[in-house]
Design an enzyme around this catalytic site. Structure first.
Site, PDB file in Angstrom:
ATOM      1  N   ASP A 194     -81.969 -26.188   1.696  1.00 55.16           N
ATOM      2  CA  ASP A 194     -82.153 -27.476   1.021  1.00 55.16           C
ATOM      3  C   ASP A 194     -80.870 -27.871   0.300  1.00 55.16           C
ATOM      4  O   ASP A 194     -79.994 -27.023   0.042  1.00 55.16           O
ATOM      5  CB  ASP A 194     -83.332 -27.442   0.063  1.00 55.16           C
ATOM      6  CG  ASP A 194     -83.147 -26.470  -1.098  1.00 55.16           C
ATOM      7  OD1 ASP A 194     -82.565 -25.381  -0.890  1.00 55.16           O
ATOM      8  OD2 ASP A 194     -83.581 -26.789  -2.226  1.00 55.16           O
ATOM      9  N   GLU A 239     -84.319 -23.973  -3.371  1.00 55.03           N
ATOM     10  CA  GLU A 239     -83.350 -23.473  -4.345  1.00 55.03           C
ATOM     11  C   GLU A 239     -82.872 -24.576  -5.272  1.00 55.03           C
ATOM     12  O   GLU A 239     -82.699 -24.347  -6.477  1.00 55.03           O
ATOM     13  CB  GLU A 239     -82.156 -22.836  -3.620  1.00 55.03           C
ATOM     14  CG  GLU A 239     -81.281 -21.967  -4.493  1.00 55.03           C
ATOM     15  CD  GLU A 239     -80.181 -22.728  -5.243  1.00 55.03           C
ATOM     16  OE1 GLU A 239     -79.562 -22.148  -6.147  1.00 55.03           O
ATOM     17  OE2 GLU A 239     -79.941 -23.910  -4.893  1.00 55.03           O
TER      18      GLU A 239
END
Length: 458
Positions: A88, A153
């Site tokens: 991500d 994250e």
């Protein structure tokens, strides 16, 4: 290793084109509108992991975004690396400051510009290519590999701790390798042996049911924007020291040998200020810039919002004001304790003229290991072979909460094997990754597997 390294050099251009395809996926985990893109990126990573020869590649569902898992376990006599990365990326705002579209990777002056180039897609991808080179040339790896790629994250890894706890047996390994950090400077490869922890909170103040006319009501009711500014001003003294009672009680002080080692690093404050457009450096007076950013705790305002901010004038007395505040923590500070101390201090500062809402958003513990750890030293040898220069050993001011999770839940030491640079705008417009460092990082990663493969199993 000669065949592996030759394969990497021959395929340099192919690697860049493949990386562009990964960077084109807008896997912004913070924005619900991009959830399908996050899922698509997870599928892309899984497909690539199967293509390069990893086994049992699968998507493991979580309450949030899926974790991508894959293994190669064909070296039972060798140690096992648990490699962690994330697919991500951060939002791209403000979009108008990007010199090229954030999800159309563009190469300028030997650097590839795109969101996720450095954080963390480019650094994950260099391990994909190192694995591929070993498997293509020798049909095997010198170590066992377990891959964990996360999709949350950038929003605090909310579900990763539960994932690790639920899959302890599956994740057994000898060492965690993470490439999500920067080198000390251009041309100065480094191995990081410490990270700061994090507490992230939001303060909301409400002074009235709705915005009010500042002429009709000014002087009769408290302005939450002004109250918030007064509260923030009481969080630090003029020298930058944090005023929260008990905040520094558990801070582990720097050792003399550590301060001496950092003082010898090639760091130029004048160049640092010029590079980042800083008029004058600021912080605790008894510490150097590197010491303040690597080994001292902080409290920073990350965002403020209140009232009318558009073009022109509007004489409004805002109903609400909001601040997002983060604190970076050092060994041996505990995020839960610091969050509680901060909340108590905020509640004490808030006057009765406003309604206070305090929200703790996310956080993580600080982490540090000894740089004479055999895995850290193996990483140092690999970096030297990949970059042609012995690394320096540093700490990092940022936070990777999962490092502490792997240590606490699995008992694993960690190696931070990053090839980014401090000026690569990881959370800002015009994020980039130096392609020379990327290619050297592929070579160094291939050597890392070889070096760790020579170590005894735990």
């Amino acid at each position: 290793m000669d065949k592996v390294v030759d394969f990497i050099h021959v395929n340099r251009e192919r690697y860049v084109e493949e990386l562009k395809a990964l960077l084109a996926i807008p896997s912004v985990s913070a924005l619900p509108a991009h959830k399908p893109d996050v899922a698509r990126c997870a599928e892309w990573c899984a497909t690539e992991m199967r293509r390069i020869g990893l086994d049992q590649v699968r998507l493991v569902e979580t309450p949030g975004n899926p974790v991508v898992r894959g293994d190669w376990l064909g070296a039972p006599e060798a140690p096992t690396i648990l490699f962690y990365g994330h697919y991500d990326v951060q939002p791209v705002d403000p979009l108008n400051l990007w010199e090229s579209p954030p999800f159309e990777a563009t190469i300028r002056d030997g650097e590839i510009y795109a969101r996720g180039a450095a954080d963390d897609k480019g650094q994950v991808f260099m391990h994909f290519k190192a694995i591929e080179a070993h498997l293509k040339q020798h049909g095997r790896l010198p170590v066992n590999m377990k891959i964990v790629l996360e999709g949350e994250e950038e929003v605090g890894s909310e579900h990763l701790d539960d994932f690790v706890r639920a899959h302890k047996d599956d994740l057994r390994a000898d060492v965690v390798v993470i490439s999500d950090s920067a080198m000390f400077a251009r041309g100065v490869p480094s191995i990081c042996y410490g990270l700061r922890g994090l507490v992230y909170c939001q303060i909301d103040l409400r002074g009235s049911a709705g915005d009010m006319h500042s002429g009709s009501f000014g002087g009769a009711v408290a302005n939450p924007a002004f109250v918030l500014a007064q509260m923030i001003a009481q969080m630090k003294d003029r020298g930058g020291r944090i005023k929260i009672p008990g905040f520094y009680d558990d801070v582990r002080e720097l050792q003399p040998e550590e301060r001496q080692a950092w003082a010898s690093l090639p760091f130029n404050e004048r160049a640092y200020k010029k590079e980042f457009g800083i008029p004058k450096l600021f912080g605790e007076s008894d510490y150097t810039t590197l010491e303040r950013t690597w080994a001292r705790p902080t409290l920073e305002v990350n965002g403020l919002l209140s009232g009318f901010t558009g073009e022109g004038a509007k004489t409004v007395l805002p109903a609400v004001a909001m601040a997002k505040i983060s604190m970076r923590l050092v060994p041996d500070q505990d995020p839960d304790k610091i969050a509680a101390l901060f909340q108590a201090y905020v509640e004490k500062l808030a006057p009765k003229t406003v309604e206070l809402t305090f929200t703790r958003m996310h956080g993580g513990k600080p982490w540090m290991t000894s740089y004479d750890n055999p895995f850290v030293q193996a990483a140092g040898r690999a970096i030297e072979k990949g970059f042609g220069r012995a690394p320096v050993f540093t700490r990092e001011g940022g936070s990777i909460p999962v490092v502490s999770t792997f240590n606490q839940e699995l008992g694993l030491p960690a190696v931070l094997f990053g090839v980014g640079l401090p000026d690569e705008n990881a959370h800002a417009p015009n994020e980039k990754l130096d392609l020379g460092n990327f290619h050297n990082g592929v070579v160094a990663s291939a050597y890392l597997y070889d070096e760790i493969g020579r170590l005894p199993r735990n």
